[in-house]
Design an enzyme around this catalytic site. Structure first.
Site, short mmCIF file in Angstrom:
data_model
loop_
_atom_site.label_atom_id
_atom_site.label_comp_id
_atom_site.label_asym_id
_atom_site.label_seq_id
_atom_site.Cartn_x
_atom_site.Cartn_y
_atom_site.Cartn_z
N ASP A 131 -16.60 11.66 -44.28
CA ASP A 131 -15.49 11.06 -43.60
C ASP A 131 -14.67 12.30 -44.44
OD1 ASP A 131 -13.19 10.29 -42.31
OD2 ASP A 131 -13.76 8.16 -42.70
C1 BGC Z 1 -11.24 8.88 -40.00
C2 BGC Z 1 -12.46 9.32 -39.28
C3 BGC Z 1 -12.02 10.54 -38.65
C4 BGC Z 1 -11.50 11.59 -39.60
C5 BGC Z 1 -11.14 13.10 -39.08
C6 BGC Z 1 -10.69 9.99 -41.11
O1 BGC Z 1 -9.54 9.41 -41.93
O2 BGC Z 1 -11.66 7.83 -40.78
O3 BGC Z 1 -12.73 8.44 -38.27
O4 BGC Z 1 -13.08 11.05 -37.85
O5 BGC Z 1 -10.38 10.96 -40.33
O6 BGC Z 1 -9.78 12.95 -38.36
#
Ligand code: BGC
Length: 749
Positions: free
Chosen positions: A227
């Site tokens: 993530d």
């Molecule tokens: C979120 C993800 C997301 C990623 C990219 C993170 O903060 O938890 O779900 O895909 O950011 O934006």
């Protein structure tokens, strides 16, 4: 022929394993690594070409905002979700996106989770089936999926640090199965590890999670991506099986990895393995071929999909659908300015937005439709004045249609809600309108579940529209007018109060830990087992037609598999769709069991008068529990109940199913209980006879009669029991008995 990646310079290799920037991987065309673009997801493409951020702050390219997970979950329709995936693939490719970050399939553990709008359900089967359909649709169009957030990421509070403290059985039965199903069935190109820790170990550094479970047990053969910003210790993450770090961090962690290899702390083969997976991803997702994107077609699809997701919760005396003539007072800011998506990384720059008001006007040209704003989400205007104007309008109308819901600021990624109430001024508005209107219909827009208390009994009909995507206004009008017969069913229970919810005492944790104290009793599993009433149960959903289910049968198809069959008939006058729901209730077994668990479902479309036979296969897992004594699935012997439910609460037919269960060798040891020794089918009688033989006639008679005394010692380990015996049992004899016990024996209950 491109260069063999293992021959690349070490610094080059490590650089490839972290992002070039916010949304792209580092390229090395010569070595066969193009720059791959990874963008959010899940319910629309958020492709940023200008300023980049991952929290939905800066604008992205226009794209279709399909209904998010909370709505899609209510469709109970994998074929529909697959079509959304296919459309997302076209949009992704048109915008140059190789991996679309989704689906998000975490379980809705608490009603308060700020990201529940993105997730499908409180039930792992429903989440897994829909998640797999999303991945299959997306990947069939040449775009990679990123199934997220693995794992036990069920809250936003302290999400980057908190340790989700979850016992193994609960992980295996509740928080893992959706991921497991998607991995095994749909072969996703990537899995995104979550920010949080699981039992003290960051997901990104969790070898057990990312390698033992995900790859070795489930056979995942794709790439694990972090993530955004989830990696603390890059070396530990690589060792754990976390391949690609996103976004890039200017080479800081690449240098750490290179240094670890040079100093001998890290074997270079670990780097090579991750690199090989990245190269493989390149082969799987880049098609390069141009695509035709028609935003109008996708808008229509978004409308059709939303129409399948809306849930008709209540419909007193057929208040809905609306009659084509008469006076209708449409009340509520959201009727004019649709609330249709959640906030944060999934926020899409919609190509256009339908409003319920204009769509109702278009569909009901013979009705007189007036509008009053009723409330102001910015809270600038005078609430009393707005309410009074709405009440005056509603008093003149045949039907008042209120469109209410949560404001965008009430729920988002990044924080959890503190309550499940609707804004107070909206509740007052509904009550005031319902008091004067001849008929009151309420449409609720919300990502996370809200309580309907305080006004539920005063209105005639309620449509739970969730966040219905950019074409949701049209879909709301379709359902209100009857152009679409509602067929959505709740993918989560609607509780009366927050205090009734299973995680109430354990959410969102304290001092860096959140204890999943409710165990497997999540959602309806808890309400049904503890007999806690809810306003609407999981699986509930009404239709404008009626269905009859008959001839429910269950037949064994193997030792621990079965098939449920039922005939569904549309007994009303409209075309409609029914969701067959099959639950299983387990016999007494070594672990506590939910009253029932959803084990199969199927959505079936029927013309008036039409009947269809629906078959649902129940696999071994439908009857198994995660057995921590064996670290494996076990089917206990006994009589199971296979239940046909209208929803998780109302069971309409039951069939018994006798299973022999797993025959397991459960050898006796001195730590086994007295009960296990005497109850053992072969050892028990021998032991009893030997003990009786050593007693006087009087003692033997007393022992035979003394059932209560036996109960008292039943749970005592044999080792302790031996110490209390007046005449010792020879150790040699005990050894013989333990050897004897190593023959087959059904698992002890
Ligand atoms: C979120 C993800 C997301 C990623 C990219 C993170 O903060 O938890 O779900 O895909 O950011 O934006």
């Amino acid at each position: 022929m491109s260069q063999n990646p293992t021959e690349l310079d070490l610094d080059r290799k490590t650089a490839l394993l972290s992002g070039l920037n916010m949304w792209s991987s580092e390229p090395d065309e010569e070595a066969g690594f193009p720059a791959l673009v990874l963008s959010d997801g899940p319910n629309g493409v958020r492709r940023q070409k200008g300023e980049a951020d991952h929290l939905g702050v800066h604008r992205s390219e226009p794209a279709t905002a399909f209904p998010p997970g909370a709505a899609l979950g209510s469709s109970w329709d994998p074929a529909l979700v697959r079509r959304v995936g296919e459309a997302l693939a076209v949009e992704s490719r048109a915008l140059g996106v190789d991996v679309l970050l989704g689906p998000a399939i975490n379980i809705k553990r608490s009603a308060l989770c700020g990201r529940n709008f993105e997730y499908f359900s409180e039930d792992p089967l429903l989440s897994g089936v829909l998640g797999a359909a999303h991945v299959e649709g997306l990947q069939s169009g040449g775009v990679g999926a990123s199934v997220k957030h693995f794992a036990a990421n069920n809250q936003e509070t302290d999400r980057m640090r908190v340790s989700s403290d979850v016992d193994d059985r609960t992980l295996r039965e509740i928080y893992f199965p959706a991921f497991e199903r998607v991995v095994k069935q749909a072969r996703p190109a990537t899995v995104m590890c979550s920010y949080n820790k699981i039992n003290g170990v960051y997901a990104a550094e969790n070898h057990w999670l990312l390698t033992q479970v995900l790859r070795d047990e489930w056979g995942f053969d794709g790439l694990v991506v972090s993530d955004w910003g989830a990696v603390g210790d890059r070396v530990a993450a690589l060792v754990a099986g976390m391949d690609l770090e996103m976004p890039g961090n200017g080479g800081v962690s690449d240098a750490e990895v290179a240094e670890a290899v040079r100093s001998g702390r890290l074997d270079e083969s670990v780097v090579d393995t991750a690199l090989a997976r990245l190269r493989e991803l390149t082969g799987r997702v880049r098609s390069g071929a141009p695509v035709e994107l028609d935003h109008d077609t996708h808008h229509l699809l978004a409308r059709e999909v939303a129409g399948e997701c809306l849930v008709l919760l209540k419909n007193r005396e057929g208040s809905l659908p609306l009659t084509p003539e008469g006076r209708i007072a449409v009340v509520g800011e959201f009727a004019e300015t649709l609330r249709f998506q959640g906030g944060g990384s999934s926020h899409v720059n919609a190509t256009r937005v339908d409003t319920a008001l204009s769509e109702l006007r278009a569909q009901l040209p013979d009705a007189e439709i007036d509008f009053a704003r009723g409330y102001d989400t910015t809270r600038q205007a005078d609430a009393v004045e707005l309410r009074e104007a709405a009440v005056a309008l509603a008093a003149q109308a045949d039907t008042a249609v209120l469109v209410i819901g949560l404001r965008e600021a009430d729920e988002s990624e990044g924080f959890d809600r503190e309550h499940i109430e609707l804004p107070g001024e909206q509740v007052e508005l509904v009550r005031a309108v319902a008091a004067v209107a001849r008929r009151t219909v309420v449409v609720v827009l919300n990502g996370g579940v809200v309580t309907l208390e305080g006004w539920h009994d005063e209105v005639d009909a309620i449509v739970e529209a969730w966040l219905p995507g950019q074409a949701g206004g049209g879909a709301i009008a379709d359902v209100l007018t009857g152009r679409v017969n509602p067929s959505g069913h709740l993918a989560e229970s609607i509780p009366f109060r927050l205090n009734d919810t299973p995680a109430y005492l354990n959410f969102p944790g304290e001092q860096g830990h959140v204890r999943y104290g409710e165990g497997v009793m999540v959602g309806y599993r808890y309400y049904e087992t503890a007999d806690v009433a809810v306003r609407y149960p999981f699986g509930h959903g009404l239709s404008y037609t009626t269905f009859e289910q008959s001839g429910f049968q269950v037949t064994a198809t193997g030792e621990d598999t079965a098939r449920a069959t039922v005939t569904v008939t549309n007994t009303g006058e409209r075309f409609g769709k029914h969701v067959v729901q099959v639950y299983v209730s387990a016999p007494k077994r070594p672990v506590s069991s939910p009253a029932r668990e959803l084990r199969g479902f199927s959505k079936v479309a029927l013309e008036p008068g039409q009947s269809k036979v629906v078959e649902i296969d129940l696999d071994r897992r439908a009857f198994a529990f995660w057995d921590i004594t064996r670290d494996d699935w076990t089917v206990a012997a006994g009589r199971y109940e296979v239940q046909l439910g209208e929803n998780a609460h109302d069971v309409v037919a039951v069939q018994p199913l006798d299973l022999v269960g797993d025959l397991l060798v459960a050898p006796l040891t001195l730590d086994s209980t007295v009960g296990a020794w005497f109850g053992h089918t072969t050892v028990g009688p021998v032991l009893t006879e030997a003990m009786m033989a050593g007693m006087s006639e009087e003692q033997a008679a007393a022992a035979a009669e003394s059932q209560d005394a036996m109960r008292m010692v039943e749970s005592m380990p044999m080792r302790q029991f031996l110490g209390f015996l007046p005449t010792p049992i020879p150790a040699e004899f005990l050894d013989q008995l333990m050897t004897m016990s190593r023959s087959s024996e059904p698992v002890a209950s």
